[in-house]
Design an enzyme around this catalytic site. Structure first.
Site, mmCIF file in Angstrom:
data_model
loop_
_atom_site.group_PDB
_atom_site.id
_atom_site.type_symbol
_atom_site.label_atom_id
_atom_site.label_comp_id
_atom_site.label_asym_id
_atom_site.label_seq_id
_atom_site.Cartn_x
_atom_site.Cartn_y
_atom_site.Cartn_z
ATOM 1 N N HIS A 92 0.892 -1.445 -0.163
ATOM 2 C CA HIS A 92 -0.097 -0.195 0.537
ATOM 3 C C HIS A 92 1.190 0.886 -0.445
ATOM 4 C CE1 HIS A 92 -2.522 2.866 1.112
ATOM 5 N NE2 HIS A 92 -4.214 1.999 0.845
ATOM 6 N N GLU A 162 -4.036 1.963 -8.067
ATOM 7 C CA GLU A 162 -4.472 3.202 -6.113
ATOM 8 C C GLU A 162 -3.472 3.988 -6.814
ATOM 9 O OE1 GLU A 162 -6.451 1.812 -2.737
ATOM 10 O OE2 GLU A 162 -4.663 2.093 -1.961
HETATM 11 P P1 PGA Z 1 -8.575 6.129 0.047
HETATM 12 O O1 PGA Z 1 -7.713 5.056 0.315
HETATM 13 O O2 PGA Z 1 -10.832 5.784 -0.978
HETATM 14 O O3 PGA Z 1 -9.111 7.232 1.329
HETATM 15 O O4 PGA Z 1 -8.520 7.482 -0.710
HETATM 16 C C1 PGA Z 1 -7.867 4.214 -0.574
HETATM 17 C C2 PGA Z 1 -6.964 3.339 -0.113
HETATM 18 O O5 PGA Z 1 -5.854 4.282 0.262
HETATM 19 O O6 PGA Z 1 -6.851 1.800 0.199
#
Ligand code: PGA
Length: 253
Positions: A92, A162
Site C-alpha cells: 500500500h 491506487e
Molecule cells: P481512500 O483510501 O478511499 O480513503 O482514498 C484508499 C486506500 O488508500 O486504500
C-alpha cells in the site's frame, strides 16, 4: 468471477467496540450473493471480527516477508491464514511511504502466497506527468514486485491500482476519472500478459482505489474496466460502504 469490494480501515477505529459495531452493521446489511465483501481491519481486531460474522471476508493490511522467527513486530501470512484471513493487502502507498520498496514487497508476496493467503498488491504513481512516465513507473512496480513468481501464482494475485494523487489523505488530491482508471487497467493487463500469458492475464483481478465513494463507485465499475474496488475512508461508514456494495451488485461492465 465474483466482483470484490475491499474496505481498508487503515489505522481506524481506535477501539474494538467501535470496530465490532461497524463490522456488525456491514454484515447485517449485506444481501449480496454475487459479490465478495472484504474488510481489512487493524491486526488486533481480526479475531474478534471473525467471530461476529462469516458473511464478510477478512484481509490484513500487511504481512511479513518471512514465516516465523526473530523478527520483532512482524506478523506472518502463516499466522494470518491460521486465524482465517483470506487476503493480505501488500505494498500500500502508505507503507511504501514508510520505507517499503518493491524488493521487500516481492518477498512479502512470495511468503504470503506460500502460506495460502491471497495477496492484494497495490500499485500506483504518486503523480501524473505530461510525458506519461507514470506508465513506466507502474510497470516497474509490477515487474519488481512479481519477480521470480510462477505464472500460475501471479494469476492468483489481485492487483489494486491506487493512484496516490487520488487517495483521500493526499494533500491537494484530485479525483481520478473512470477513463484514467481504464487506460491503466488495460496497461496493467498488458504487463501481466507479458510475464504470464494472455489467458492468465485475462483472469487476474484488478481493483481501483482512491477516494471511492457512493457517488463515483458506479462509474469506476462500469467504465473503469475493474473487477472491484478498494475503499478506504468510505468503508468506515457502514451506510456508505453498503451503498457501494449495492452499486457493485447492479453494475455491469
Ligand atoms: P481512500 O483510501 O478511499 O480513503 O482514498 C484508499 C486506500 O488508500 O486504500
Amino acid at each position: 468471477m465474483k466482483k470484490i469490494i475491499i474496505g481498508n480501515w487503515k489505522m481506524n477505529p481506535t477501539s474494538i467496540k467501535q470496530a465490532s459495531k461497524i463490522f456488525s452493521s456491514v454484515s447485517s446489511g449485506l444481501k449480496n450473493k454475487n459479490i465478495e465483501v472484504v474488510v481489512a481491519p487493524p491486526f488486533v481486531y481480526i479475531e474478534k471480527l471473525k467471530k461476529i460474522s462469516k458473511k464478510v471476508s477478512i484481509a490484513s493490511q500487511d504481512a511479513s516477508f518471512i514465516d516465523k522467527g526473530p523478527y520483532t513486530g512482524e506478523v506472518s501470512g502463516e499466522m494470518l491464514r491460521e486465524i482465517g484471513v483470506k487476503y493480505a493487502i501488500l505494498g500500500h502507498s502508505e507503507r511504501r511511504h514508510m520505507g517499503e520498496d518493491n524488493e521487500l514487497i516481492n518477498k512479502k508476496i512470495k511468503s504470503v502466497l506460500f502460506s495460502g493467503v491471497t495477496p492484494v498488491l497495490c500499485v500506483g504513481e504518486d503523480d501524473r506527468d505530461d510525458n506519461h512516465e507514470y506508465f513506466n513507473f507502474v510497470k516497474s512496480q509490477l515487474l519488481e514486485c512479481l519477480k521470480g513468481i510462477k505464472k500460475d501464482s501471479i494469476s492468483k494475485v489481485i492487483i489494486a491500482y491506487e493512484p496516490v494523487w487520488a487517495i483521500s489523505t493526499t494533500v491537494d488530491r484530485r479525483d481520478a476519472t473512470a477513463h484514467d482508471c481504464e487506460e491503466m487497467v488495460i496497461f496493467i493487463r498488458k504487463v501481466i500478459s507479458s510475464i504470464t500469458s494472455p489467458v492468465l492475464a485475462k483472469k487476474i483481478r484488478i481493483l481501483y482505489g482512491g477516494s471511492v465513494n457512493d457517488r463515483d463507485a458506479g462509474e469506476f465499475l462500469t467504465k473503469g474496466g475493474v473487477d472491484g474496488l478498494l475503499v478506504g475512508k468510505a468503508s468506515l461508514d457502514p451506510k456508505k460502504f453498503l451503498k457501494i456494495v449495492n452499486i457493485c451488485e447492479v453494475s455491469k461492465n
